[in-house]
Design a protein around this motif. Structure first.
Motif, PDB file in Angstrom:
ATOM      1  N   ALA A 155       0.855  -1.182   0.000  1.00 33.15           N
ATOM      2  CA  ALA A 155       0.000   0.000   0.000  1.00 33.15           C
ATOM      3  C   ALA A 155       0.894   1.236   0.000  1.00 33.15           C
ATOM      4  CB  ALA A 155      -0.906   0.004   1.233  1.00 33.15           C
ATOM      5  N   LYS A 156       0.560   2.233  -0.858  1.00 31.20           N
ATOM      6  CA  LYS A 156       1.383   3.440  -0.976  1.00 31.20           C
ATOM      7  C   LYS A 156       0.507   4.679  -0.863  1.00 31.20           C
ATOM      8  CE  LYS A 156       4.779   1.091  -3.899  1.00 31.20           C
ATOM      9  NZ  LYS A 156       5.474   1.050  -5.205  1.00 31.20           N
ATOM     10  N   ASP A 157       0.979   5.622  -0.061  1.00 35.63           N
ATOM     11  CA  ASP A 157       0.269   6.886   0.134  1.00 35.63           C
ATOM     12  C   ASP A 157       0.378   7.719  -1.143  1.00 35.63           C
ATOM     13  OD1 ASP A 157      -0.671   9.386   0.876  1.00 35.63           O
ATOM     14  OD2 ASP A 157       0.316   9.366   2.829  1.00 35.63           O
ATOM     15  N   ARG A 158      -0.763   7.995  -1.767  1.00 38.45           N
ATOM     16  CA  ARG A 158      -0.770   8.720  -3.039  1.00 38.45           C
ATOM     17  C   ARG A 158      -0.166  10.123  -2.917  1.00 38.45           C
ATOM     18  NH1 ARG A 158      -4.367   6.009  -6.502  1.00 38.45           N
ATOM     19  NH2 ARG A 158      -5.911   4.693  -5.436  1.00 38.45           N
ATOM     20  N   ASN A 159      -0.246  10.723  -1.746  1.00 33.87           N
ATOM     21  CA  ASN A 159       0.201  12.104  -1.562  1.00 33.87           C
ATOM     22  C   ASN A 159       1.645  12.211  -1.076  1.00 33.87           C
ATOM     23  OD1 ASN A 159      -2.485  13.005  -2.148  1.00 33.87           O
ATOM     24  ND2 ASN A 159      -3.061  12.503  -0.041  1.00 33.87           N
ATOM     25  N   SER A 160       2.318  11.087  -0.904  1.00 32.36           N
ATOM     26  CA  SER A 160       3.643  11.105  -0.280  1.00 32.36           C
ATOM     27  C   SER A 160       4.740  11.412  -1.289  1.00 32.36           C
ATOM     28  CB  SER A 160       3.927   9.751   0.381  1.00 32.36           C
ATOM     29  OG  SER A 160       3.982   8.724  -0.601  1.00 32.36           O
ATOM     30  N   THR A 161       5.816  12.043  -0.799  1.00 38.95           N
ATOM     31  CA  THR A 161       7.034  12.198  -1.572  1.00 38.95           C
ATOM     32  C   THR A 161       7.897  10.958  -1.338  1.00 38.95           C
ATOM     33  OG1 THR A 161       8.070  13.406   0.248  1.00 38.95           O
ATOM     34  CG2 THR A 161       6.948  14.710  -1.443  1.00 38.95           C
ATOM     35  N   TYR A 162       9.034  10.906  -2.008  1.00 42.57           N
ATOM     36  CA  TYR A 162       9.902   9.728  -1.912  1.00 42.57           C
ATOM     37  C   TYR A 162      11.045  10.008  -0.950  1.00 42.57           C
ATOM     38  CZ  TYR A 162      12.409   5.532  -3.490  1.00 42.57           C
ATOM     39  OH  TYR A 162      13.019   4.302  -3.551  1.00 42.57           O
ATOM     40  N   ARG A 163      11.181   9.160   0.057  1.00 43.42           N
ATOM     41  CA  ARG A 163      12.318   9.271   0.969  1.00 43.42           C
ATOM     42  C   ARG A 163      12.763   7.877   1.399  1.00 43.42           C
ATOM     43  NH1 ARG A 163      10.447  10.866   7.045  1.00 43.42           N
ATOM     44  NH2 ARG A 163       8.416   9.840   7.090  1.00 43.42           N
ATOM     45  N   GLY A 164      14.081   7.747   1.617  1.00 45.99           N
ATOM     46  CA  GLY A 164      14.643   6.461   1.971  1.00 45.99           C
ATOM     47  C   GLY A 164      14.237   6.002   3.353  1.00 45.99           C
ATOM     48  N   GLY A 165      14.303   4.672   3.575  1.00 41.25           N
ATOM     49  CA  GLY A 165      13.971   4.111   4.876  1.00 41.25           C
ATOM     50  C   GLY A 165      12.508   3.744   5.008  1.00 41.25           C
ATOM     51  N   ARG A 166      12.136   3.303   6.218  1.00 41.96           N
ATOM     52  CA  ARG A 166      10.757   2.883   6.495  1.00 41.96           C
ATOM     53  C   ARG A 166      10.011   3.992   7.217  1.00 41.96           C
ATOM     54  NH1 ARG A 166      11.130  -2.625   5.341  1.00 41.96           N
ATOM     55  NH2 ARG A 166      13.217  -3.480   5.734  1.00 41.96           N
ATOM     56  N   GLY A 167       9.570   4.978   6.464  1.00 45.81           N
ATOM     57  CA  GLY A 167       8.878   6.121   7.058  1.00 45.81           C
ATOM     58  C   GLY A 167       7.375   5.959   7.147  1.00 45.81           C
ATOM     59  N   GLY A 168       6.831   4.879   6.593  1.00 42.86           N
ATOM     60  CA  GLY A 168       5.387   4.653   6.650  1.00 42.86           C
ATOM     61  C   GLY A 168       4.640   5.129   5.422  1.00 42.86           C
ATOM     62  N   GLU A 169       5.333   5.722   4.440  1.00 39.90           N
ATOM     63  CA  GLU A 169       4.663   6.116   3.201  1.00 39.90           C
ATOM     64  C   GLU A 169       4.246   4.887   2.403  1.00 39.90           C
ATOM     65  OE1 GLU A 169       7.725   7.075   4.011  1.00 39.90           O
ATOM     66  OE2 GLU A 169       7.713   9.260   4.269  1.00 39.90           O
ATOM     67  N   TRP A 170       5.044   3.808   2.524  1.00 41.02           N
ATOM     68  CA  TRP A 170       4.724   2.529   1.906  1.00 41.02           C
ATOM     69  C   TRP A 170       4.531   1.498   3.012  1.00 41.02           C
ATOM     70  CZ3 TRP A 170       8.599   1.674  -2.753  1.00 41.02           C
ATOM     71  CH2 TRP A 170       8.495   2.762  -3.641  1.00 41.02           C
ATOM     72  N   LEU A 171       3.534   0.644   2.853  1.00 41.34           N
ATOM     73  CA  LEU A 171       3.251  -0.415   3.827  1.00 41.34           C
ATOM     74  C   LEU A 171       3.218  -1.757   3.114  1.00 41.34           C
ATOM     75  CD1 LEU A 171       0.232   1.316   5.649  1.00 41.34           C
ATOM     76  CD2 LEU A 171       2.664   1.488   6.227  1.00 41.34           C
ATOM     77  N   LYS A 172       3.628  -2.820   3.807  1.00 38.14           N
ATOM     78  CA  LYS A 172       3.529  -4.162   3.243  1.00 38.14           C
ATOM     79  C   LYS A 172       2.667  -5.017   4.157  1.00 38.14           C
ATOM     80  CE  LYS A 172       8.052  -5.536   5.144  1.00 38.14           C
ATOM     81  NZ  LYS A 172       9.417  -6.018   4.816  1.00 38.14           N
ATOM     82  N   ILE A 173       1.785  -5.786   3.532  1.00 38.55           N
ATOM     83  CA  ILE A 173       0.910  -6.686   4.265  1.00 38.55           C
ATOM     84  C   ILE A 173       1.137  -8.073   3.660  1.00 38.55           C
ATOM     85  CG2 ILE A 173      -1.442  -7.151   5.012  1.00 38.55           C
ATOM     86  CD1 ILE A 173      -0.640  -3.791   3.469  1.00 38.55           C
ATOM     87  N   LYS A 174       1.617  -9.011   4.465  1.00 34.42           N
ATOM     88  CA  LYS A 174       2.055 -10.309   3.962  1.00 34.42           C
ATOM     89  C   LYS A 174       1.034 -11.406   4.231  1.00 34.42           C
ATOM     90  CE  LYS A 174       7.075  -9.634   4.283  1.00 34.42           C
ATOM     91  NZ  LYS A 174       8.322 -10.238   4.835  1.00 34.42           N
TER      92      LYS A 174
END
Length: 350
Positions: free
Chosen positions: A212-231
């Motif tokens: 899941a990716k926040d449509r309004n987010s900019t791109y930054r390195g690391g795990r900032g929560g803009e992208w989420l993974k659900i396994k």
């Protein structure tokens, strides 16, 4: 009082019969900054997905399939193409098909973010097959089967896009890498579905999970929560700290002893004794023999016999279903070794 007569209006451009000319250009003031193109970064620290137990809610989230492979950045420049691993190592020669596809893209400069994968017969990404195509961990083989699933674009025709919102970046990426392509660089398509529904379908089809990716987010390195993974199936990196010898198993490896990180220290989290193929087991055994040590890197209170301890340098990708009450992996299966250049994260126990 009578107003004086107004002068007749002058033509807008002066003499109507005179040729139209622009003002002479002034010499550029050296103190005035030039509007130059953004310099292309040599490497970008990748944005990483934060693990969550269930999909987020809301229209701000875009969903994609989670791919199971090696993270890559493809740098397209006038002087050539570079393919970098997550750790910044140059693997251009190891992905000739992706290299050729990058050269065919209709763009002069770009940086694509994506995942190198190899598909199984059902069209699912298979980490083990990717590793085999590369000759295993530490191998030097080139993979012609690997394709790159591109899911972001960070630089495009001289412009740095990292401060641009995700929706705009996706729009540019879809214009460059069209959906449904069969090239070695393919679009990781956004799937229009409710997160819960998509996650259920992904698990039913044996996929690793969704992103899941926040449509309004900019791109930054690391795990900032803009992208989420659900396994659907848990799969993480664990350090191999030893193995159990067995004369009846592939490579004489009865089981691998695994560790995770907790508060900066390695802690024992159980073993894995399935998932090995004969040729993989032989190569793995040879690597472990070279790293043999006399004392374990973790506190071990188990009852296994014929144990060989090794330096905690090898990271294995392990698939598992759950954790036991005492902090051990349940139903674990070996998927392969992670490359040092891939800089796979070792599982952190909170």
């Amino acid at each position: 009082m009578t107003k004086p007569p107004r002068k007749p209006p002058q033509p807008l451009l002066g003499d109507a019969e005179a040729p139209i000319r622009s003002r002479p250009r002034k010499k550029r003031d050296p103190a005035q900054p030039q509007l130059t193109l953004d310099p292309m970064p040599a490497r970008i620290d990748p944005c990483l997905a934060l693990l969550k137990p269930k999909p987020p809610k809301g229209r701000q989230w875009a969903f994609e399939v989670k791919w199971d492979g090696y993270r890559l950045a493809v740098h397209i420049e006038p002087k050539g193409v570079r393919i970098l691993t997550r750790g910044g190592h140059d693997w251009t020669a190891r992905f000739p098909a992706i290299l050729a596809a990058a050269k065919r893209l209709p763009v002069s400069t770009a940086i694509l973010d994506g995942e190198a994968v190899v598909f199984d017969e059902q069209g699912r990404s298979d980490f083990g097959r990717l590793q085999q195509s590369l000759g295993g961990r530490g191998g030097n083989r080139s993979s012609r089967q690997a394709v790159m699933m591109a899911f972001d674009i960070l630089y495009f025709d001289g412009h740095d896009l990292m401060e641009t919102e995700f929706t705009a970046r996706r729009h540019l990426l879809e214009g460059l890498v069209p959906a449904g392509g069969e090239e070695a660089i393919r679009l990781s398509e956004e799937i229009e579905a409710d997160g819960d529904t998509l996650f259920r379908i992904a698990c039913e089809h044996g996929l690793e999970g969704i992103i899941a990716k926040d449509r309004n987010s900019t791109y930054r390195g690391g795990r900032g929560g803009e992208w989420l993974k659900i396994k659907c199936i848990q799969s993480d990196g664990f350090v191999i700290v030893g193995y159990q010898r067995s004369s009846s198993a592939f490579g004489n490896i009865g089981a691998l002893l695994l560790a995770a990180r907790k508060a900066g220290q390695l802690v024992y989290v159980g073993s894995v004794g399935t998932g090995f193929k004969a040729d993989e087991a032989m190569k793995l055994r040879a690597m472990m023999v070279k790293r043999k040590v006399s004392a374990p890197a973790v506190r071990y209170t188990g009852r296994r016999k014929n144990l060989i301890w090794i330096k905690p340098k090898l990271v294995a990708e392990i698939e598992y279903r759950a954790w036991t009450h005492d902090g051990k992996l349940r139903h674990a299966s070996f998927k392969g070794l992670r490359e040092e250049q891939d800089e796979a994260a070792v599982y952190e126990i909170e």
